[in-house]
Design a protein around this motif. Structure first.
Motif, mmCIF file in Angstrom:
data_model
loop_
_atom_site.group_PDB
_atom_site.id
_atom_site.type_symbol
_atom_site.label_atom_id
_atom_site.label_comp_id
_atom_site.label_asym_id
_atom_site.label_seq_id
_atom_site.Cartn_x
_atom_site.Cartn_y
_atom_site.Cartn_z
ATOM 1 N N LEU A 11 9.376 114.034 24.789
ATOM 2 C CA LEU A 11 9.695 113.608 23.424
ATOM 3 C C LEU A 11 11.207 113.450 23.244
ATOM 4 N N SER A 12 11.954 114.379 23.779
ATOM 5 C CA SER A 12 13.411 114.327 23.664
ATOM 6 C C SER A 12 13.980 113.158 24.454
ATOM 7 N N SER A 13 13.407 112.881 25.603
ATOM 8 C CA SER A 13 13.836 111.747 26.405
ATOM 9 C C SER A 13 13.614 110.446 25.638
ATOM 10 N N ALA A 14 12.456 110.321 25.014
ATOM 11 C CA ALA A 14 12.162 109.118 24.228
ATOM 12 C C ALA A 14 13.125 108.988 23.048
ATOM 13 N N LEU A 15 13.395 110.105 22.376
ATOM 14 C CA LEU A 15 14.332 110.093 21.255
ATOM 15 C C LEU A 15 15.723 109.670 21.721
ATOM 16 N N CYS A 16 16.170 110.205 22.838
ATOM 17 C CA CYS A 16 17.489 109.833 23.371
ATOM 18 C C CYS A 16 17.526 108.364 23.780
ATOM 19 N N ALA A 17 16.416 107.840 24.298
ATOM 20 C CA ALA A 17 16.355 106.427 24.665
ATOM 21 C C ALA A 17 16.465 105.538 23.424
ATOM 22 N N VAL A 18 15.794 105.934 22.356
ATOM 23 C CA VAL A 18 15.886 105.189 21.094
ATOM 24 C C VAL A 18 17.316 105.247 20.562
ATOM 25 N N LEU A 19 17.925 106.429 20.615
ATOM 26 C CA LEU A 19 19.305 106.565 20.148
ATOM 27 C C LEU A 19 20.269 105.759 21.010
ATOM 28 N N PHE A 20 20.012 105.711 22.318
ATOM 29 C CA PHE A 20 20.823 104.860 23.186
ATOM 30 C C PHE A 20 20.776 103.418 22.701
ATOM 31 N N CYS A 21 19.574 102.908 22.477
ATOM 32 C CA CYS A 21 19.425 101.513 22.035
ATOM 33 C C CYS A 21 20.099 101.282 20.684
ATOM 34 N N ALA A 22 19.896 102.199 19.765
ATOM 35 C CA ALA A 22 20.480 102.042 18.432
ATOM 36 C C ALA A 22 21.999 102.053 18.490
ATOM 37 N N TRP A 23 22.585 103.038 19.181
ATOM 38 C CA TRP A 23 24.045 103.125 19.245
ATOM 39 C C TRP A 23 24.653 102.009 20.088
ATOM 40 N N MET A 24 23.937 101.522 21.079
ATOM 41 C CA MET A 24 24.469 100.465 21.941
ATOM 42 C C MET A 24 24.391 99.095 21.259
ATOM 43 N N PHE A 25 23.255 98.816 20.617
ATOM 44 C CA PHE A 25 23.017 97.459 20.137
ATOM 45 C C PHE A 25 23.097 97.290 18.617
ATOM 46 N N ALA A 26 23.056 98.388 17.871
ATOM 47 C CA ALA A 26 23.115 98.278 16.406
ATOM 48 C C ALA A 26 23.900 99.431 15.786
ATOM 49 N N PRO A 27 25.106 99.688 16.272
ATOM 50 C CA PRO A 27 25.855 100.820 15.731
ATOM 51 C C PRO A 27 26.175 100.664 14.246
ATOM 52 N N ALA A 28 26.416 99.447 13.801
ATOM 53 C CA ALA A 28 26.736 99.228 12.385
ATOM 54 C C ALA A 28 25.569 99.630 11.490
ATOM 55 N N THR A 29 24.354 99.379 11.949
ATOM 56 C CA THR A 29 23.169 99.749 11.167
ATOM 57 C C THR A 29 23.057 101.257 11.028
ATOM 58 N N LEU A 30 23.242 101.963 12.124
ATOM 59 C CA LEU A 30 23.175 103.426 12.064
ATOM 60 C C LEU A 30 24.270 103.989 11.172
ATOM 61 N N LEU A 31 25.475 103.491 11.334
ATOM 62 C CA LEU A 31 26.577 103.972 10.501
ATOM 63 C C LEU A 31 26.325 103.668 9.027
ATOM 64 N N HIS A 32 25.736 102.510 8.758
ATOM 65 C CA HIS A 32 25.420 102.147 7.369
ATOM 66 C C HIS A 32 24.448 103.153 6.743
ATOM 67 N N THR A 33 23.469 103.628 7.517
ATOM 68 C CA THR A 33 22.513 104.604 6.963
ATOM 69 C C THR A 33 23.198 105.917 6.610
ATOM 70 N N TRP A 34 24.351 106.163 7.220
ATOM 71 C CA TRP A 34 25.115 107.376 6.928
ATOM 72 C C TRP A 34 26.229 107.129 5.920
ATOM 73 N N ASP A 35 26.273 105.908 5.383
ATOM 74 C CA ASP A 35 27.341 105.515 4.447
ATOM 75 C C ASP A 35 28.718 105.627 5.090
ATOM 76 N N VAL A 36 28.792 105.236 6.353
ATOM 77 C CA VAL A 36 30.057 105.227 7.088
ATOM 78 C C VAL A 36 30.382 103.768 7.404
ATOM 79 N N ALA A 37 31.587 103.349 7.070
ATOM 80 C CA ALA A 37 31.987 101.962 7.304
ATOM 81 C C ALA A 37 32.119 101.687 8.796
ATOM 82 N N TYR A 38 31.646 100.515 9.204
ATOM 83 C CA TYR A 38 31.784 100.109 10.594
ATOM 84 C C TYR A 38 33.182 99.524 10.796
ATOM 85 N N ALA A 39 33.787 99.893 11.896
ATOM 86 C CA ALA A 39 35.064 99.324 12.321
ATOM 87 C C ALA A 39 34.991 99.153 13.833
ATOM 88 N N ASP A 40 35.833 98.313 14.370
ATOM 89 C CA ASP A 40 35.825 98.100 15.822
ATOM 90 C C ASP A 40 35.994 99.411 16.586
#
Length: 135
Positions: A11-40
């Motif tokens: 379960l943890s491996s799957a969660l880490c794989a999902v987090l890898f994909c999210a942080w690698m390919f959609a970091p702005a989306t994740l940051l937006h859910t935390w109300d953190v502005a995306y910057a380069d």
């Protein structure tokens, strides 16, 4: 009943794989859910952290069949510590106004993972050192 290590690792491996994909390919989306502005600069850090999640995903997947022992206990202790630190950082960032309430979902998952891995470590550690077993 304590969760089996194999199940927890998978379960943890799957969660880490999902987090890898999210942080690698959609970091702005994740940051937006935390109300953190995306910057380069945030994107650079997010993608570099994605690599760590990929490493954790692979490590947890490969160790899923490991018998109780020093190596498995080390994985449990390390993952529990890392998850606890992430949860504490999430609470701190929310309390200091650097992140919004959306970070709460991450904190809840991190607390759960820290607790599950710590309990698994305690049970494995007790098997290795019977004098530490629970009464």
């Amino acid at each position: 009943m304590m969760i089996r290590f194999k199940t927890l690792a998978q379960l943890s491996s799957a969660l880490c794989a999902v987090l890898f994909c999210a942080w690698m390919f959609a970091p702005a989306t994740l940051l937006h859910t935390w109300d953190v502005a995306y910057a380069d600069s945030a994107g650079i850090v997010a993608r570099r952290n994605a690599a760590l999640f990929a490493a954790l995903a692979l490590t947890l997947y490969l160790v899923r069949e490991a018998p109780a022992g020093v190596a498995r206990a080390s994985v449990c202790a390390g993952f529990a510590l890392g998850s606890a630190i992430l949860a504490a950082l999430g609470v701190f960032e929310f309390a200091s106004g650097h992140a919004g309430a959306g970070i709460g979902s991450a904190v809840v998952v991190e607390i759960a993972m820290a607790a599950l891995f710590a309990l698994r470590w305690r049970d494995d550690h007790a098997q290795l050192r019977p004098s530490l077993a629970r009464p």
